[in-house]
Write a protein that holds these residues in place. Structure first.
Motif, PDB file in Angstrom:
ATOM      1  N   VAL A  71      -9.035  57.777  80.752  1.00 36.77           N
ATOM      2  CA  VAL A  71      -7.894  57.900  80.294  1.00 36.77           C
ATOM      3  C   VAL A  71      -7.726  59.008  79.329  1.00 36.77           C
ATOM      4  CG1 VAL A  71      -6.675  56.837  78.314  1.00 36.77           C
ATOM      5  CG2 VAL A  71      -7.445  55.317  80.405  1.00 36.77           C
ATOM      6  N   ALA A  72      -8.978  59.779  78.516  1.00 38.22           N
ATOM      7  CA  ALA A  72      -8.923  60.484  77.881  1.00 38.22           C
ATOM      8  C   ALA A  72      -8.890  61.885  78.742  1.00 38.22           C
ATOM      9  CB  ALA A  72     -10.363  60.815  77.028  1.00 38.22           C
ATOM     10  N   VAL A  73      -9.606  62.048  79.833  1.00 41.53           N
ATOM     11  CA  VAL A  73      -9.301  63.017  80.669  1.00 41.53           C
ATOM     12  C   VAL A  73      -7.748  63.287  81.307  1.00 41.53           C
ATOM     13  CG1 VAL A  73      -9.649  64.230  83.114  1.00 41.53           C
ATOM     14  CG2 VAL A  73     -11.503  63.243  81.428  1.00 41.53           C
ATOM     15  N   PHE A  74      -7.166  61.891  81.665  1.00 45.56           N
ATOM     16  CA  PHE A  74      -5.621  62.196  82.058  1.00 45.56           C
ATOM     17  C   PHE A  74      -5.037  62.719  81.151  1.00 45.56           C
ATOM     18  CE2 PHE A  74      -1.602  60.119  82.671  1.00 45.56           C
ATOM     19  CZ  PHE A  74      -1.397  60.331  83.862  1.00 45.56           C
ATOM     20  N   ALA A  75      -4.956  62.170  79.801  1.00 48.99           N
ATOM     21  CA  ALA A  75      -4.284  62.360  78.422  1.00 48.99           C
ATOM     22  C   ALA A  75      -4.758  64.041  78.246  1.00 48.99           C
ATOM     23  CB  ALA A  75      -4.647  61.827  77.267  1.00 48.99           C
ATOM     24  N   LEU A  76      -5.724  64.571  78.517  1.00 47.85           N
ATOM     25  CA  LEU A  76      -5.851  65.964  78.203  1.00 47.85           C
ATOM     26  C   LEU A  76      -5.041  66.694  79.146  1.00 47.85           C
ATOM     27  CD1 LEU A  76      -9.760  66.292  77.552  1.00 47.85           C
ATOM     28  CD2 LEU A  76      -7.938  66.969  75.914  1.00 47.85           C
ATOM     29  N   SER A  77      -5.194  66.551  80.475  1.00 47.58           N
ATOM     30  CA  SER A  77      -4.472  67.257  81.408  1.00 47.58           C
ATOM     31  C   SER A  77      -2.777  67.173  81.226  1.00 47.58           C
ATOM     32  CB  SER A  77      -4.776  66.955  82.999  1.00 47.58           C
ATOM     33  OG  SER A  77      -4.569  65.381  83.144  1.00 47.58           O
ATOM     34  N   LEU A  78      -2.458  65.915  80.826  1.00 46.85           N
ATOM     35  CA  LEU A  78      -1.190  65.661  80.563  1.00 46.85           C
ATOM     36  C   LEU A  78      -0.426  66.543  79.403  1.00 46.85           C
ATOM     37  CD1 LEU A  78       1.286  63.706  81.490  1.00 46.85           C
ATOM     38  CD2 LEU A  78       0.773  62.495  79.680  1.00 46.85           C
ATOM     39  N   LEU A  79      -1.406  66.750  78.360  1.00 41.40           N
ATOM     40  CA  LEU A  79      -1.215  67.475  77.292  1.00 41.40           C
ATOM     41  C   LEU A  79      -1.240  68.790  77.561  1.00 41.40           C
ATOM     42  CD1 LEU A  79      -0.995  67.881  74.204  1.00 41.40           C
ATOM     43  CD2 LEU A  79      -3.245  67.771  73.986  1.00 41.40           C
ATOM     44  N   LEU A  80      -1.974  69.278  78.433  1.00 40.94           N
ATOM     45  CA  LEU A  80      -2.123  70.702  78.890  1.00 40.94           C
ATOM     46  C   LEU A  80      -0.920  71.174  79.708  1.00 40.94           C
ATOM     47  CD1 LEU A  80      -3.771  73.225  79.065  1.00 40.94           C
ATOM     48  CD2 LEU A  80      -4.730  72.574  81.340  1.00 40.94           C
ATOM     49  N   GLU A  81      -0.243  70.265  80.508  1.00 37.39           N
ATOM     50  CA  GLU A  81       1.054  70.631  80.934  1.00 37.39           C
ATOM     51  C   GLU A  81       2.200  70.605  80.034  1.00 37.39           C
ATOM     52  OE1 GLU A  81       1.808  71.531  84.137  1.00 37.39           O
ATOM     53  OE2 GLU A  81      -0.379  71.415  84.614  1.00 37.39           O
ATOM     54  N   PHE A  82       2.180  69.689  78.804  1.00 38.14           N
ATOM     55  CA  PHE A  82       3.050  70.003  77.878  1.00 38.14           C
ATOM     56  C   PHE A  82       3.163  71.192  77.222  1.00 38.14           C
ATOM     57  CE2 PHE A  82       4.017  68.974  73.392  1.00 38.14           C
ATOM     58  CZ  PHE A  82       5.336  69.008  73.296  1.00 38.14           C
ATOM     59  N   LEU A  83       1.754  71.693  77.203  1.00 39.66           N
ATOM     60  CA  LEU A  83       1.497  72.811  75.930  1.00 39.66           C
ATOM     61  C   LEU A  83       1.848  74.183  76.941  1.00 39.66           C
ATOM     62  CD1 LEU A  83      -1.774  71.905  74.130  1.00 39.66           C
ATOM     63  CD2 LEU A  83       0.644  72.031  73.316  1.00 39.66           C
ATOM     64  N   GLY A  84       1.945  74.066  78.408  1.00 40.12           N
ATOM     65  CA  GLY A  84       2.068  74.799  79.114  1.00 40.12           C
ATOM     66  C   GLY A  84       3.791  75.164  79.388  1.00 40.12           C
TER      67      GLY A  84
ATOM     68  N   GLY B 254       2.248  65.193  84.242  1.00 39.07           N
ATOM     69  CA  GLY B 254       2.898  66.356  83.342  1.00 39.07           C
ATOM     70  C   GLY B 254       3.839  67.133  84.028  1.00 39.07           C
ATOM     71  N   PHE B 255       3.514  67.551  85.201  1.00 44.30           N
ATOM     72  CA  PHE B 255       4.612  68.483  85.875  1.00 44.30           C
ATOM     73  C   PHE B 255       6.053  67.831  85.936  1.00 44.30           C
ATOM     74  CE2 PHE B 255       6.638  69.936  89.405  1.00 44.30           C
ATOM     75  CZ  PHE B 255       6.850  71.360  89.470  1.00 44.30           C
ATOM     76  N   LEU B 256       5.684  66.580  86.538  1.00 45.35           N
ATOM     77  CA  LEU B 256       7.164  65.713  86.631  1.00 45.35           C
ATOM     78  C   LEU B 256       7.647  65.579  85.088  1.00 45.35           C
ATOM     79  CD1 LEU B 256       6.112  62.873  89.269  1.00 45.35           C
ATOM     80  CD2 LEU B 256       7.597  64.823  89.454  1.00 45.35           C
ATOM     81  N   ALA B 257       6.858  64.983  84.217  1.00 42.91           N
ATOM     82  CA  ALA B 257       7.562  64.880  82.782  1.00 42.91           C
ATOM     83  C   ALA B 257       8.203  66.158  82.137  1.00 42.91           C
ATOM     84  CB  ALA B 257       6.535  64.249  81.923  1.00 42.91           C
ATOM     85  N   PHE B 258       7.585  67.241  82.305  1.00 43.59           N
ATOM     86  CA  PHE B 258       7.771  68.195  81.571  1.00 43.59           C
ATOM     87  C   PHE B 258       8.284  69.741  82.131  1.00 43.59           C
ATOM     88  CE2 PHE B 258       4.260  66.283  79.405  1.00 43.59           C
ATOM     89  CZ  PHE B 258       4.884  65.569  78.366  1.00 43.59           C
ATOM     90  N   ARG B 259       8.211  69.736  83.583  1.00 37.93           N
ATOM     91  CA  ARG B 259       8.421  70.964  84.263  1.00 37.93           C
ATOM     92  C   ARG B 259       9.422  70.637  85.497  1.00 37.93           C
ATOM     93  NH1 ARG B 259       3.346  75.043  84.609  1.00 37.93           N
ATOM     94  NH2 ARG B 259       2.903  74.943  82.224  1.00 37.93           N
ATOM     95  N   ALA B 260       9.275  69.767  86.155  1.00 40.09           N
ATOM     96  CA  ALA B 260      10.165  69.507  87.327  1.00 40.09           C
ATOM     97  C   ALA B 260      11.585  69.778  86.901  1.00 40.09           C
ATOM     98  CB  ALA B 260       9.916  67.974  87.805  1.00 40.09           C
ATOM     99  N   GLN B 261      12.163  69.114  85.798  1.00 42.19           N
ATOM    100  CA  GLN B 261      13.605  69.296  85.727  1.00 42.19           C
ATOM    101  C   GLN B 261      13.910  70.751  85.415  1.00 42.19           C
ATOM    102  OE1 GLN B 261      11.630  67.058  83.899  1.00 42.19           O
ATOM    103  NE2 GLN B 261      12.272  64.980  84.586  1.00 42.19           N
ATOM    104  N   ALA B 262      13.039  71.456  84.638  1.00 35.27           N
ATOM    105  CA  ALA B 262      13.339  72.713  84.283  1.00 35.27           C
ATOM    106  C   ALA B 262      13.539  73.631  85.758  1.00 35.27           C
ATOM    107  CB  ALA B 262      12.296  73.408  83.390  1.00 35.27           C
ATOM    108  N   GLU B 263      12.268  73.181  86.706  1.00 35.72           N
ATOM    109  CA  GLU B 263      12.497  73.915  87.840  1.00 35.72           C
ATOM    110  C   GLU B 263      13.591  73.554  88.690  1.00 35.72           C
ATOM    111  OE1 GLU B 263       8.669  74.287  89.928  1.00 35.72           O
ATOM    112  OE2 GLU B 263       7.706  74.995  88.185  1.00 35.72           O
ATOM    113  N   ASP B 264      14.035  72.384  88.764  1.00 32.93           N
ATOM    114  CA  ASP B 264      15.545  72.128  89.496  1.00 32.93           C
ATOM    115  C   ASP B 264      16.719  72.794  89.073  1.00 32.93           C
ATOM    116  OD1 ASP B 264      14.098  70.285  91.158  1.00 32.93           O
ATOM    117  OD2 ASP B 264      14.640  68.501  89.854  1.00 32.93           O
ATOM    118  N   GLY B 265      16.459  72.913  87.572  1.00 31.73           N
ATOM    119  CA  GLY B 265      17.706  73.824  87.139  1.00 31.73           C
ATOM    120  C   GLY B 265      17.765  75.067  87.467  1.00 31.73           C
ATOM    121  N   CYS B 266      16.451  75.665  87.769  1.00 35.25           N
ATOM    122  CA  CYS B 266      16.222  77.081  88.135  1.00 35.25           C
ATOM    123  C   CYS B 266      16.934  77.225  89.644  1.00 35.25           C
ATOM    124  CB  CYS B 266      14.835  77.515  88.232  1.00 35.25           C
ATOM    125  SG  CYS B 266      13.937  77.617  86.748  1.00 35.25           S
ATOM    126  N   LYS B 267      16.595  76.378  90.422  1.00 29.48           N
ATOM    127  CA  LYS B 267      17.418  76.231  91.792  1.00 29.48           C
ATOM    128  C   LYS B 267      18.973  76.491  91.615  1.00 29.48           C
ATOM    129  CE  LYS B 267      13.653  73.926  93.973  1.00 29.48           C
ATOM    130  NZ  LYS B 267      12.951  72.690  94.416  1.00 29.48           N
TER     131      LYS B 267
END
Length: 155
Positions: A63-76, A132-145
């Motif tokens: 769970v901690a590793v999952f949270a770290l990778s999710l946090l990394l996507e958020f911070l990026g 994290g990609f789905l939560a924080f980046r996917a919508q932004a990239e859809d807007g880019c298209k």
């Protein structure tokens, strides 16, 4: 060549790695460092002896590793940077530098966890990045298209 510095170690004075670690009252326990992927909950992730052989602690480590990778996507995500003050001011530059240092620190911590070579840790790290990609980046990239802008410029 002779005796290297009087220690008799050869190889430029480098001692071979220890085969065992001392724990407690003079008892020695062998510690193995995996260099290939392995499966199982008997592992060490980030800290000596953690999570050990306990299944509940292993689940907590995952769970901690999952949270770290999710946090990394958020911070990026670039949307996070838009919340910080403009970098023209000294305070804005310091806030951006702190956010960058936090992101790099989390990335290094995640890398160290992956160096345990545990298959479960690898899978939850990849799953955390995907979530994290789905939560924080996917919508932004859809807007880019829709706007025909490069994805790197949007998220």
């Amino acid at each position: 060549m002779g005796d290297m510095g009087g220690h008799g170690m050869g190889m430029g004075g480098m001692a071979p790695p220890p085969a065992a670690a001392t724990h407690g009252m003079g008892m020695r326990r062998k510690r193995y460092m995996h260099m290939t992927f392995y499966w199982g909950n008997k592992s060490e992730i980030l800290f000596t002896g953690w999570p050990g052989a306990r299944g509940g602690m292993y689940a907590l480590a995952l769970v901690a590793v999952f949270a770290l990778s999710l946090l990394l996507e958020f911070l990026g995500c670039r949307r996070l940077e838009s919340c910080l003050p403009a970098s023209a001011s000294r305070r804005g530059a310091a806030a951006r530098a702190a956010a960058h240092a936090l992101r790099v620190g989390v990335a290094y911590l995640l890398m160290l966890a992956l160096m345990s070579f545990n298959g479960g840790v690898f899978i939850v790290a990849v799953a955390g990045h995907a979530a994290g990609f789905l939560a924080f980046r996917a919508q932004a990239e859809d807007g880019c298209k829709e706007r025909e802008v490069a994805p790197a410029a949007c998220c």
